[in-house]
Every structure is written in structure tokens, then in C-alpha cells.
Design a protein around this motif. Structure first.
Motif, mmCIF file in Angstrom:
data_model
loop_
_atom_site.group_PDB
_atom_site.id
_atom_site.type_symbol
_atom_site.label_atom_id
_atom_site.label_comp_id
_atom_site.label_asym_id
_atom_site.label_seq_id
_atom_site.Cartn_x
_atom_site.Cartn_y
_atom_site.Cartn_z
ATOM 1 N N SER A 57 4.097 42.905 56.382
ATOM 2 C CA SER A 57 5.187 42.667 55.440
ATOM 3 C C SER A 57 5.525 41.181 55.499
ATOM 4 C CB SER A 57 6.402 43.528 55.787
ATOM 5 O OG SER A 57 6.910 43.144 57.041
ATOM 6 N N PHE A 58 6.464 40.788 54.697
ATOM 7 C CA PHE A 58 6.836 39.373 54.677
ATOM 8 C C PHE A 58 7.402 38.940 56.019
ATOM 9 C CE2 PHE A 58 9.911 35.966 53.895
ATOM 10 C CZ PHE A 58 9.054 35.022 53.351
ATOM 11 N N ILE A 59 8.174 39.821 56.651
ATOM 12 C CA ILE A 59 8.815 39.477 57.919
ATOM 13 C C ILE A 59 7.777 39.369 59.031
ATOM 14 C CG2 ILE A 59 10.467 40.288 59.643
ATOM 15 C CD1 ILE A 59 11.982 41.608 57.318
ATOM 16 N N HIS A 60 6.786 40.273 59.029
ATOM 17 C CA HIS A 60 5.758 40.290 60.069
ATOM 18 C C HIS A 60 4.430 39.754 59.517
ATOM 19 C CE1 HIS A 60 8.559 42.688 62.334
ATOM 20 N NE2 HIS A 60 8.628 43.545 61.347
ATOM 21 N N ALA A 61 4.471 38.638 58.839
ATOM 22 C CA ALA A 61 3.273 38.134 58.177
ATOM 23 C C ALA A 61 2.242 37.601 59.158
ATOM 24 C CB ALA A 61 3.648 37.031 57.188
#
Length: 87
Positions: A57-61
Motif C-alpha cells: 500500500s502507499f504506507i508500506h511502499a
């Protein structure tokens, strides 16, 4: 005299511009190599549970986590489980 000063300033501007372009480009290459180099690290972590890599995801890119199903562990030494009920 003015022409020499202009060449010096242009040379300094070129090196500054090169450095400013090189830093983000190298960071982007590190991210691409990291993403392409990651394999399935979750295969042998748990024998009894199902484990899988967390979707990006964007947070865990830039990282991946291995998410496993929870396992129930019962304690028979005290006769009472974690909730407080008698077993």
C-alpha cells in the motif's frame, strides 16, 4: 575576466544540478532493486499456520510484512484458560 567568471559559475551550477538529479535517481533505483529483489520470505515461517506477504500500500511502499493466521495455544498447567474459564 567576466567570461572566466561566467564559466566558473556555469561549472558550479552544473555540478549542483548533477548532484540534485543524482540523489533522487539513486534513491529511486534503490527502491526498484528492493522491490524486484524481494522473494517469498513467508514460506517456511510457520508449519501449522498459513502465512502470506502483506499487500503493498502507499504506507508500506518500501517494506513487506509476513502476516500469519493466529494460532490457539492452550495452557493446561493451571486448569484455567486466558479468558478465565475452567478448562
Amino acid at each position: 575576466m567576466i567570461q572566466q567568471e561566467m564559466k566558473r559559475v556555469q561549472r558550479a551550477n552544473f555540478w549542483h544540478f548533477s548532484l540534485l538529479c543524482l540523489v533522487p535517481t539513486s534513491l529511486l533505483l534503490i527502491v526498484i532493486v528492493t522491490v524486484l529483489g524481494q522473494g517469498d520470505d513467508c514460506e517456511g515461517l510457520s508449519i501449522n499456520n498459513y502465512c502470506a506477504n502483506e499487500p503493498r500500500s502507499f504506507i508500506h511502499a518500501y517494506t513487506t510484512r509476513c502476516i500469519c493466521d493466529a494460532a490457539y495455544v492452550s495452557s493446561t498447567t493451571s486448569g484455567i484458560n486466558d479468558i478465565g474459564n475452567r478448562v
